[in-house]
Design an enzyme around this catalytic site. Structure first.
Site, PDB file in Angstrom:
ATOM      1  N   CYS A   1      -1.327   4.812  18.038  1.00  0.00           N
ATOM      2  CA  CYS A   1      -0.114   4.986  17.239  1.00  0.00           C
ATOM      3  C   CYS A   1      -0.339   6.019  16.146  1.00  0.00           C
ATOM      4  O   CYS A   1       0.517   6.874  15.891  1.00  0.00           O
ATOM      5  CB  CYS A   1       0.321   3.654  16.638  1.00  0.00           C
TER       6      CYS A   1
ATOM      7  N   CYS B   1       0.623  -3.884  15.677  1.00  0.00           N
ATOM      8  CA  CYS B   1       1.805  -3.567  14.875  1.00  0.00           C
ATOM      9  C   CYS B   1       3.110  -4.083  15.456  1.00  0.00           C
ATOM     10  O   CYS B   1       3.980  -4.519  14.716  1.00  0.00           O
ATOM     11  CB  CYS B   1       1.887  -2.056  14.651  1.00  0.00           C
TER      12      CYS B   1
ATOM     13  N   ASP C   1       0.813  -1.216   0.000  1.00  0.00           N
ATOM     14  CA  ASP C   1       0.000   0.000   0.000  1.00  0.00           C
ATOM     15  C   ASP C   1       0.851   1.271   0.000  1.00  0.00           C
ATOM     16  O   ASP C   1       0.624   2.185  -0.801  1.00  0.00           O
ATOM     17  CB  ASP C   1      -0.951  -0.004   1.203  1.00  0.00           C
TER      18      ASP C   1
END
Length: 367
Positions: A102, A199, A17
């Site tokens: 985040c 993550c 992406d």
């Protein structure tokens, strides 16, 4: 419109992406530079973290696209702003979403400021699936064209004033189109799997990871009738609505109906369960939310009705929002909703426009 004098710093994750986003920006004549954020010290977490491979992929993509790649270590800031909150909320029995925090504290604050101030960029860009539209001088956050991949849920903490300096190049594309483009331009990450899980943990089991930082206190698993049916491994290992991994196979009840977590009693250190995903004890008529952010504050007049999501990729639910004070709001659902989870976020929409959201402080149970 020639944009060769406009500088963009794009967050390069090593995935397809952000890679295709960088390619789009180059084709639109921006002055493009990449930046890889190291947000986690993986020396002791090799089982969990894929940062080294992601950096290698980001370097290869930037070399192919002929763009410079900055490498910045934000792991200290991540620990202080995101991870400590993540641990503290789990200790309280809640289920936080560190990816949202985040975005707020790292990607769209620390990275944003670093790119604009230190690197003198005009914009930052990311590979998020979301869109930004300008109308009557104001900027709005919209859902992506690919609703299955839409990530506006994770971006509700943004402010309208920030949006004018943010670009989401692939927000108008389907994920399948992004992969096709990556193949056509010869990017090796074209078939790279999407990142899964939190993550800094990746696809590994979160409970194993949390056990490194939180002392697990085992306790009783009990039914709504008060019957002890097993032992839990620490309340932080479970979330409301969870059905798998309870370790209670063979207990009495209707064997065709699965058991679900309906409550975590912190005081007594007990995990309460009941049968059925639509069990009335699991249903809520609304919730109280805190840490509220409205992307465009001037557009909010209480009370009002809109749509909302209480988790990522959920179908929008209709609700009414009432003002309590400057820090809290009450959300009442048009119909009872299952598995409202304190610590998660509720995000509000007016059709495709993301209005903002907040963190679920508590639920308003049906019973």
């Amino acid at each position: 419109m020639i944009k060769k004098n406009k500088k963009v710093i794009i967050a390069m994750s090593g995935g397809v992406d952000s890679s295709v986003s960088a390619w789009f920006l180059k084709n639109e004549n921006y002055q493009v530079e990449g930046l890889f954020m190291k947000n986690w010290e993986e020396d002791d977490e090799k089982e969990y973290c894929n940062a080294a491979k992601d950096l290698s992929d980001a370097e290869e993509v930037c070399k192919k696209l002929n763009i410079h790649l900055h490498k910045v270590n934000f792991s200290k800031e991540y620990w202080e702003k995101v991870f400590e909150n993540f641990l503290n909320e789990h200790k309280k029995g809640k289920t936080p979403n560190p990816d949202i925090l985040c975005n707020k504290e790292i990607k769209f604050k620390i990275f944003f400021n670093y790119a604009i101030q230190e690197l003198q960029s005009d914009y930052i860009a990311t590979g998020h699936y979301a869109q930004i539209k300008k109308k009557n001088g104001k900027y709005f956050l919209l859902k992506a064209v690919d609703l299955n991949k839409d990530q506006s849920y994770f971006l509700y903490t943004l402010k309208g004033i920030q949006l004018k300096n943010i670009l989401f190049p692939i927000g108008g594309l389907k994920k399948s189109q992004v992969r096709i483009i990556a193949k056509k331009i010869g990017l090796k990450v074209a078939e790279k799997k999407d990142s899964t899980g939190i993550c800094f943990i990746g696809p590994k089991k979160i409970n194993n990871f949390l056990n490194r930082y939180i002392k697990a206190e085992k306790g009783d698993i009990i039914t709504t009738e008060g019957t002890i049916v097993g032992k839990h491994n620490g309340l932080f290992c479970y979330t409301l609505g969870q059905r798998k991994g309870l370790g209670i196979g063979g207990i009495k009840g209707n064997y065709n109906i699965p058991w679900y977590v309906i409550e975590k009693n912190i005081i007594n250190n007990t995990l309460i369960i009941a049968q059925g995903s639509c069990n009335k004890r699991l249903m809520s008529i609304g919730l109280i939310a805190e840490k509220i952010n409205w992307i465009n504050d001037d557009k909010i007049i209480f009370p009002f009705s809109c749509q909302a999501k209480i988790r990522y990729r959920q179908i929008d639910i209709f609700c009414n929002i009432k003002y309590i004070n400057d820090f809290l709001i009450k959300v009442l659902f048009d119909s009872p909703v299952s598995s409202v989870t304190p610590g998660q976020s509720i995000v509000f929409y007016s059709s495709k426009i993301c209005l903002g959201g907040g963190v679920i402080q508590s639920r308003l149970p049906l019973l």
